[in-house]
Design a protein around this motif. Structure first.
Motif, PDB file in Angstrom:
ATOM      1  N   GLY A  35       0.436  69.658  57.113  1.00  0.00           N
ATOM      2  CA  GLY A  35      -0.694  70.493  56.736  1.00  0.00           C
ATOM      3  C   GLY A  35      -0.553  71.076  55.340  1.00  0.00           C
ATOM      4  O   GLY A  35       0.446  70.903  54.648  1.00  0.00           O
ATOM      5  N   GLN A  36      -1.582  71.807  54.926  1.00  0.00           N
ATOM      6  CA  GLN A  36      -1.609  72.380  53.583  1.00  0.00           C
ATOM      7  C   GLN A  36      -0.592  73.489  53.406  1.00  0.00           C
ATOM      8  O   GLN A  36      -0.122  73.741  52.290  1.00  0.00           O
ATOM      9  N   LEU A  37      -0.230  74.156  54.494  1.00  0.00           N
ATOM     10  CA  LEU A  37       0.800  75.184  54.397  1.00  0.00           C
ATOM     11  C   LEU A  37       2.117  74.562  53.939  1.00  0.00           C
ATOM     12  O   LEU A  37       2.805  75.111  53.070  1.00  0.00           O
ATOM     13  N   LEU A  38       2.472  73.422  54.516  1.00  0.00           N
ATOM     14  CA  LEU A  38       3.705  72.744  54.103  1.00  0.00           C
ATOM     15  C   LEU A  38       3.615  72.301  52.649  1.00  0.00           C
ATOM     16  O   LEU A  38       4.581  72.448  51.883  1.00  0.00           O
ATOM     17  N   GLU A  39       2.470  71.779  52.237  1.00  0.00           N
ATOM     18  CA  GLU A  39       2.287  71.364  50.845  1.00  0.00           C
ATOM     19  C   GLU A  39       2.466  72.552  49.904  1.00  0.00           C
ATOM     20  O   GLU A  39       3.061  72.429  48.825  1.00  0.00           O
ATOM     21  N   ALA A  40       1.985  73.713  50.319  1.00  0.00           N
ATOM     22  CA  ALA A  40       2.127  74.914  49.496  1.00  0.00           C
ATOM     23  C   ALA A  40       3.600  75.327  49.389  1.00  0.00           C
ATOM     24  O   ALA A  40       4.059  75.757  48.324  1.00  0.00           O
ATOM     25  N   LEU A  41       4.341  75.191  50.465  1.00  0.00           N
ATOM     26  CA  LEU A  41       5.763  75.547  50.449  1.00  0.00           C
ATOM     27  C   LEU A  41       6.553  74.606  49.547  1.00  0.00           C
ATOM     28  O   LEU A  41       7.459  75.038  48.818  1.00  0.00           O
ATOM     29  N   VAL A  42       6.219  73.321  49.583  1.00  0.00           N
ATOM     30  CA  VAL A  42       6.885  72.360  48.689  1.00  0.00           C
ATOM     31  C   VAL A  42       6.565  72.698  47.234  1.00  0.00           C
ATOM     32  O   VAL A  42       7.453  72.675  46.365  1.00  0.00           O
ATOM     33  N   ALA A  43       5.314  73.016  46.961  1.00  0.00           N
ATOM     34  CA  ALA A  43       4.918  73.386  45.596  1.00  0.00           C
ATOM     35  C   ALA A  43       5.638  74.653  45.145  1.00  0.00           C
ATOM     36  O   ALA A  43       6.041  74.777  43.978  1.00  0.00           O
ATOM     37  N   LEU A  44       5.819  75.604  46.068  1.00  0.00           N
ATOM     38  CA  LEU A  44       6.563  76.826  45.750  1.00  0.00           C
ATOM     39  C   LEU A  44       7.987  76.481  45.327  1.00  0.00           C
ATOM     40  O   LEU A  44       8.486  76.980  44.308  1.00  0.00           O
ATOM     41  N   PHE A  45       8.629  75.605  46.109  1.00  0.00           N
ATOM     42  CA  PHE A  45      10.000  75.210  45.757  1.00  0.00           C
ATOM     43  C   PHE A  45      10.042  74.541  44.389  1.00  0.00           C
ATOM     44  O   PHE A  45      10.888  74.869  43.547  1.00  0.00           O
ATOM     45  N   GLU A  46       9.149  73.584  44.155  1.00  0.00           N
ATOM     46  CA  GLU A  46       9.173  72.844  42.894  1.00  0.00           C
ATOM     47  C   GLU A  46       8.942  73.767  41.701  1.00  0.00           C
ATOM     48  O   GLU A  46       9.525  73.575  40.627  1.00  0.00           O
ATOM     49  N   GLY A  47       8.092  74.771  41.872  1.00  0.00           N
ATOM     50  CA  GLY A  47       7.854  75.715  40.789  1.00  0.00           C
ATOM     51  C   GLY A  47       9.112  76.488  40.422  1.00  0.00           C
ATOM     52  O   GLY A  47       9.420  76.670  39.237  1.00  0.00           O
ATOM     53  N   TYR A  48       9.848  76.942  41.423  1.00  0.00           N
ATOM     54  CA  TYR A  48      11.097  77.658  41.154  1.00  0.00           C
ATOM     55  C   TYR A  48      12.174  76.713  40.633  1.00  0.00           C
ATOM     56  O   TYR A  48      13.013  77.107  39.807  1.00  0.00           O
ATOM     57  N   GLU A  54       8.205  66.857  55.420  1.00  0.00           N
ATOM     58  CA  GLU A  54       7.455  66.736  56.668  1.00  0.00           C
ATOM     59  C   GLU A  54       7.538  67.994  57.515  1.00  0.00           C
ATOM     60  O   GLU A  54       6.618  68.302  58.266  1.00  0.00           O
ATOM     61  N   THR A  55       8.668  68.695  57.411  1.00  0.00           N
ATOM     62  CA  THR A  55       8.905  69.868  58.253  1.00  0.00           C
ATOM     63  C   THR A  55       9.575  70.953  57.415  1.00  0.00           C
ATOM     64  O   THR A  55      10.432  70.656  56.586  1.00  0.00           O
ATOM     65  N   ALA A  56       9.183  72.194  57.666  1.00  0.00           N
ATOM     66  CA  ALA A  56       9.782  73.319  56.937  1.00  0.00           C
ATOM     67  C   ALA A  56      10.156  74.430  57.908  1.00  0.00           C
ATOM     68  O   ALA A  56       9.526  74.592  58.958  1.00  0.00           O
ATOM     69  N   VAL A  57      11.211  75.163  57.547  1.00  0.00           N
ATOM     70  CA  VAL A  57      11.610  76.360  58.297  1.00  0.00           C
ATOM     71  C   VAL A  57      11.508  77.540  57.339  1.00  0.00           C
ATOM     72  O   VAL A  57      12.151  77.547  56.283  1.00  0.00           O
ATOM     73  N   LEU A  58      10.695  78.518  57.730  1.00  0.00           N
ATOM     74  CA  LEU A  58      10.424  79.670  56.873  1.00  0.00           C
ATOM     75  C   LEU A  58      10.717  80.935  57.662  1.00  0.00           C
ATOM     76  O   LEU A  58       9.925  81.321  58.528  1.00  0.00           O
ATOM     77  N   PRO A  59      11.884  81.570  57.440  1.00  0.00           N
ATOM     78  CA  PRO A  59      12.188  82.813  58.163  1.00  0.00           C
ATOM     79  C   PRO A  59      11.107  83.861  57.945  1.00  0.00           C
ATOM     80  O   PRO A  59      10.597  84.029  56.842  1.00  0.00           O
ATOM     81  N   LEU A  60      10.792  84.589  59.035  1.00  0.00           N
ATOM     82  CA  LEU A  60       9.786  85.641  58.976  1.00  0.00           C
ATOM     83  C   LEU A  60      10.465  86.990  58.822  1.00  0.00           C
ATOM     84  O   LEU A  60      11.691  87.090  58.786  1.00  0.00           O
TER      85      LEU A  60
END
Length: 330
Positions: A233-246, A210-216
């Motif tokens: 939003g889709q940005l969060l979905e993309a971050l979850v997909a990034l994690f799952e891929g790794y 539901e929530t992500a923290v992404l250091p800049l």
């Protein structure tokens, strides 16, 4: 006298009468009039109302003596109903608040991302998000932590103890930092699922998807990290997909018999024939079809599956399939 029982349905005069009867055990109408300074008509009205509502009862009808019903009986049940109503209202407010936030985010994309401007704010948000986590926390941990080293992440340890699932991917360089392997090993012992990659592109924390923290990017010449707080939003979905891929490509971290942190999967205890049988189970092939393919009886298939579960420590077929996948036996 401070009025305390209005929320339970007693007006100020009724509360005075009830308190008086509690302390005197029994009283007549004249006692109320003389001690509380209320007029006879008011006293009669109040007594009738309180008796109907079960707050007091008549002790001697002939002399019209009254006594208070025990507070835990007559007021305790009302208090419980009030508490239940408050709990229901609190849940409704929480749900409405979440719906409001979702609606606001849909109306204003700017609400999807908030900038956390410095290390203190970043640490506070990381702590808070883990403290309120309900189901799952995902981490990508690069070397040289910007805000919170693994051994200082006490919120994770508390969350693990209350049953929150943690999946963490560590960058290889972290394992060479002093004190870090011991902290990771302690988390693994508490239930953290840890893996390692030679390199990670970003630091990332995702809570309950539901929530992500992404250091800049940290500005040159400064020591203050900044981060983006992403809500939905889709940005969060993309971050979850990034994690799952790794996660799929990362190597599991284990605790060796000597207590040290080691890389790699647990050696597979199964032979090639058993692994072939497990691969058919994972593919969803029914026992009858497996028996036909292997040229054995269905009973033999079930017996072999039972033996395989004993060898691997799996309690169910689903657990067996999950372990075969996570241990990369297939």
């Amino acid at each position: 006298m401070c009025v305390m029982l209005e929320s339970l349905g007693l007006d100020p005069v009724e509360e005075r009468v009830y308190r008086f009867l509690v302390t005197t055990a029994e009283a007549e109408v004249t006692d109320l009039i003389g001690n509380l300074g209320i007029d006879p008509e008011t006293a009669e009205t109040v007594l009738i109302s309180m008796r109907v509502r079960g707050l007091i009862r008549t002790v001697s009808p002939g002399r019209r003596r009254f006594t208070a019903v025990a507070p835990d009986i007559v007021l305790g049940s009302q208090l419980l109903r009030h508490q239940q109503a408050l709990d229901w209202a609190r849940r409704e407010v929480d749900q409405l608040t979440e719906e409001y936030r979702d609606s606001a985010r849909r109306r204003d994309a700017g609400r999807l991302v908030e900038v956390l401007p410095n290390r203190v704010v970043l640490q506070e948000h990381l702590d808070h998000l883990q403290e309120v986590a309900r189901h799952e926390v995902l981490h990508l941990c690069q070397g040289h932590a910007a805000a919170m080293p693994a051994e200082e992440n006490h919120a994770e340890l508390a969350a693990l103890r209350r049953g929150v699932e943690y999946r963490v991917i560590y960058e290889k360089a972290l394992l060479a930092e002093e004190g870090t392997p011991a902290g990771i090993a302690y988390g693994v012992k508490l239930g953290e699922q840890a893996r390692v990659m030679p390199w990670l592109p970003v630091r990332l924390t995702v809570v309950d998807r539901e929530t992500a923290v992404l250091p800049l990017l940290q500005e040159a010449g400064t020591s203050e990290p900044t981060a983006a707080l992403v809500r939905g939003g889709q940005l969060l979905e993309a971050l979850v997909a990034l994690f799952e891929g790794y996660w799929e490509r990362a190597t599991p971290l284990r605790i060796a018999e000597n207590g040290a942190l080691t890389e790699g999967t647990t050696p597979c205890p199964l032979g090639s024939d058993d692994l072939h049988l497990v691969s058919l189970l994972v593919a969803g092939v029914p026992d009858r079809s497996i028996a036909t393919q292997l040229g054995i009886s269905q009973r033999t298939v079930q017996r072999r599956v039972s033996n395989i579960m004993d060898l691997t420590g799996a309690q169910t077929r689903m657990q067996l399939a999950w372990r075969a996948a996570t241990e990369r036996w297939l």
